[in-house]
Design an enzyme around this catalytic site. Structure first.
Site, short mmCIF file in Angstrom:
data_model
loop_
_atom_site.label_atom_id
_atom_site.label_comp_id
_atom_site.label_asym_id
_atom_site.label_seq_id
_atom_site.Cartn_x
_atom_site.Cartn_y
_atom_site.Cartn_z
N LYS A 259 -25.73 -4.33 7.01
CA LYS A 259 -24.32 -4.26 6.61
C LYS A 259 -24.19 -4.39 5.10
CE LYS A 259 -20.82 -6.96 6.01
NZ LYS A 259 -20.21 -6.24 4.88
N GLU B 26 -30.43 -15.95 0.75
CA GLU B 26 -30.59 -15.91 -0.71
C GLU B 26 -29.18 -16.00 -1.27
OE1 GLU B 26 -30.29 -14.77 -4.19
OE2 GLU B 26 -31.23 -12.83 -3.76
N CYS C 214 -27.38 -13.06 -9.19
CA CYS C 214 -27.39 -14.48 -8.80
C CYS C 214 -28.39 -15.27 -9.63
CB CYS C 214 -27.65 -14.66 -7.32
SG CYS C 214 -28.41 -13.28 -6.54
N GLU D 62 -20.98 -20.90 -10.25
CA GLU D 62 -21.45 -19.56 -10.56
C GLU D 62 -20.26 -18.72 -11.04
OE1 GLU D 62 -23.02 -17.57 -7.13
OE2 GLU D 62 -24.64 -16.70 -8.30
P1 ADP Z 1 -20.01 -12.28 -2.81
O1 ADP Z 1 -19.25 -13.45 -3.30
O2 ADP Z 1 -21.28 -11.99 -3.51
O3 ADP Z 1 -19.17 -11.06 -2.53
P2 ADP Z 1 -20.06 -12.80 0.01
O4 ADP Z 1 -20.87 -13.89 0.60
O5 ADP Z 1 -18.57 -12.89 0.12
O6 ADP Z 1 -20.60 -12.73 -1.46
O7 ADP Z 1 -20.48 -11.39 0.59
C1 ADP Z 1 -21.81 -10.99 0.78
C2 ADP Z 1 -21.90 -10.18 2.05
O8 ADP Z 1 -21.55 -11.01 3.15
C3 ADP Z 1 -20.96 -8.99 2.09
O9 ADP Z 1 -21.61 -7.93 2.75
C4 ADP Z 1 -19.80 -9.52 2.92
O10 ADP Z 1 -19.06 -8.50 3.57
C5 ADP Z 1 -20.51 -10.40 3.92
N1 ADP Z 1 -19.72 -11.48 4.51
C6 ADP Z 1 -18.67 -12.13 3.96
N2 ADP Z 1 -18.22 -13.08 4.80
C7 ADP Z 1 -19.01 -13.05 5.90
C8 ADP Z 1 -19.07 -13.80 7.13
N3 ADP Z 1 -18.21 -14.79 7.38
N4 ADP Z 1 -20.03 -13.49 8.03
C9 ADP Z 1 -20.91 -12.51 7.77
N5 ADP Z 1 -20.91 -11.77 6.65
C10 ADP Z 1 -19.97 -12.03 5.72
#
Ligand code: ADP
Length: 515
Positions: free
Chosen positions: A220, A294, A328, A425
């Protein structure tokens, strides 16, 4: 007004001005702020992109085919440099995720786990070569969709993407030699969730080792940067990768949650925010799903008095500004030994005034667009907190493009360890500078964070490098360089930066059971 530099006898004269964030900015006296192009002017050198064939709509990639989402819903993918909609992306719901996992399971049982390693390796080599052939086009797409500079996507991301597939292709038939005396077996279906900062590279980091080890995957991508993953899916088709070995479901949080909650996955590999990483840890507790994370970072670049200062400043600049701070492991904290603090600040201030911010497709651009409005708001909020907590901001006055999401290269002095800008961050081109007196103080300050992903040491003395590296609680420690990646080298964090390693021989372990 003259201000004493923190913890130092050196004095840097400053005047104050209003910042775009409404706070106070420290500027060297007598130094007029330079507008973009005033010091260095460059003729535009835009990368051609008229040949890029963007689809109006990108569908899901399930069982080797592009299919419409069950819900019929699509969401826009925006070019952050122009705010134009590039394409519509399918939004996968739980039904689509289930279809993708079923396809991956069938491919695992019937094809991929049964295939000898050398055959799997051939597919990976083929994919690597196709990526090389299409590297330019993919780099342009990456830049258009994500906002990073073409310099970075063309010269760093894409070569590394191909290199990861080549590297793990080489392991596919040698797994028993990687772990002598053990019998390595694949885990099954891997759910892989990736962020927007390195869309293709993160896909390669996740897919290549998983496939080499005999697993099948459901990937995804992040909702703001899904386009290149779908072009990678086309490469999988061209490479005739058996149907269902890699499936790609696009969407945001709910799609990710549906994937994580699916009963028939064996492994979750996640790169993203610490907040979501913590939620995933709770979601898999009590299940048999294996997890690697990560997460965030707050890397310290430590500059000693005996360091080659010009080289160090260049490393600091490339470690945070050339990637918009969207990494990161970006060196977002700078620890400078007191004796060289004035020189380092002066060099840093002069250098950021020459950085070119703007069209990321221009080959001269140093700092591209911020990935999304949400990310830009987050940066502004944290910079405001720095100003409110009393730190001083140094920021060249740049004429930023009117449309798009931009942030000028900036650094804070007068930062203390308790400031939010020293702890959280920022994920933008903003550096927090602090000082130290002794190596022990540097170690204490560098380790004074919830994170532990990476660190940098700048010194002339090899012995100091070894002493520091062994005491820094960071997964990667660079010495006299920064942000260098290689597929043979493991990468991962300590503490709230996550667990598990990607890259190198270590990167095979999260995808294998060793009997
Ligand atoms: P960033 O702050 O780097 O955008 P996120 O953790 O919000 O980091 O997003 C990283 C990935 O995790 C994206 O692909 C996002 O769609 C997905 N994501 C965000 N929330 C969830 C969740 N609750 N469960 C699974 N995947 C998630």
């Amino acid at each position: 007004m003259a201000r004493k530099t923190p913890n130092s006898k050196a004095v840097i004269p400053v005047v104050s001005e209003k910042s775009p964030n409404g706070g106070r900015i420290a500027l060297p006296v007598g130094e007029r702020r330079l507008s973009f192009g005033e010091k260095w002017s460059y003729a535009p050198a835009p990368e051609a992109h008229d040949y890029i064939q963007l689809k109006k709509r990108y569908q899901l990639f399930i069982n080797g085919k592009f299919v419409a989402p069950h819900s019929g819903k699509y969401f826009p993918s925006i070019n952050p440099a122009t705010e134009e909609t590039l394409a519509e992306i399918a939004e996968a719901d739980a039904y689509d995720v289930d279809q993708a996992v079923k396809a991956a399971r069938a491919a695992y049982k019937n094809v991929w786990s049964k295939m000898p390693g050398r055959e799997r390796g051939k597919y990976l080599y083929r994919i690597a070569r196709l990526i090389q052939e299409k590297a330019r086009e993919l780099a342009v797409l990456e830049t258009m969709d994500g906002g990073k500079t073409i310099k970075e996507s063309r010269d760093v991301d894409l070569p590394l993407v191909a290199a990861h597939f080549f590297y793990y292709a080489g392991w596919a038939d040698k797994l028993q030699y990687a772990f002598p005396g053990r019998t390595p077996r694949p885990l099954g279906v891997a759910a892989q969730i990736i962020p927007w900062n390195f869309p293709l590279l993160m896909a390669a980091w996740k897919l290549a080792p998983a496939l080499a080890c005999g697993n099948t995957c459901v990937l995804k991508p992040a909702e703001t940067t899904s386009i290149t993953a779908m072009h990678l899916a086309e490469i999988f088709q061209q490479a005739e990768l058996p149907d269902g070995v890699v499936n790609i479901v696009t969407g945001a949080r709910t799609t990710g949650q549906a994937l994580v909650d699916h009963e028939d996955i064996n492994k979750i590999a996640f790169t993203g925010s610490t907040a979501v990483g913590k939620m995933l840890t709770q979601a898999v507790a009590g299940t048999k799903k294996k997890l690697t994370l990560e997460l965030g970072g707050k890397a310290a670049n430590i500059v000693f008095e005996d360091a080659p200062l010009d080289q160090a400043v260049e490393g600091i600049i490339s470690g945070i500004f050339f990637n918009q701070g969207h990494v990161c492991c970006a060196g977002s904290r700078l620890l400078v030994q007191e004796g060289v603090f004035p020189q380092v600040i002066r060099k840093l201030r002069d250098r950021i005034a020459t950085l070119r911010v703007g069209n990321p497709l221009d080959k001269n651009t140093d700092i591209g667009a911020i990935n999304s409005r949400m990310q830009l708001d987050k940066i502004c909020e944290l910079v405001d907190s720095g100003l409110q907590q009393g730190a001083e901001l140094v920021q060249p006055r740049l004429k930023l493009p009117e449309k798009g999401y931009w942030y000028p290269p900036s650094f804070f002095t007068g930062v203390t360890a308790s400031h939010r800008i020293a702890q959280e961050e920022i994920f933008g081109p903003v550096l927090s500078v602090m000082t130290f007196r002794t190596p022990d103080e540097a170690i204490e300050r560098a380790n004074n964070t919830l994170y532990g992903l990476s660190a940098g040491i700048w010194t002339d003395k090899g012995s100091k490098i070894f002493k520091m590296a062994s005491k820094l609680r960071a997964g990667v420690v660079w010495a006299n360089t920064f942000n260098k990646f290689d597929p043979t080298s493991p990468f991962g964090g300590y503490k709230e930066s996550g667990f598990g390693r990607e890259g190198g021989q270590h990167g095979l372990l999260p995808y294998l059971e060793l009997n």
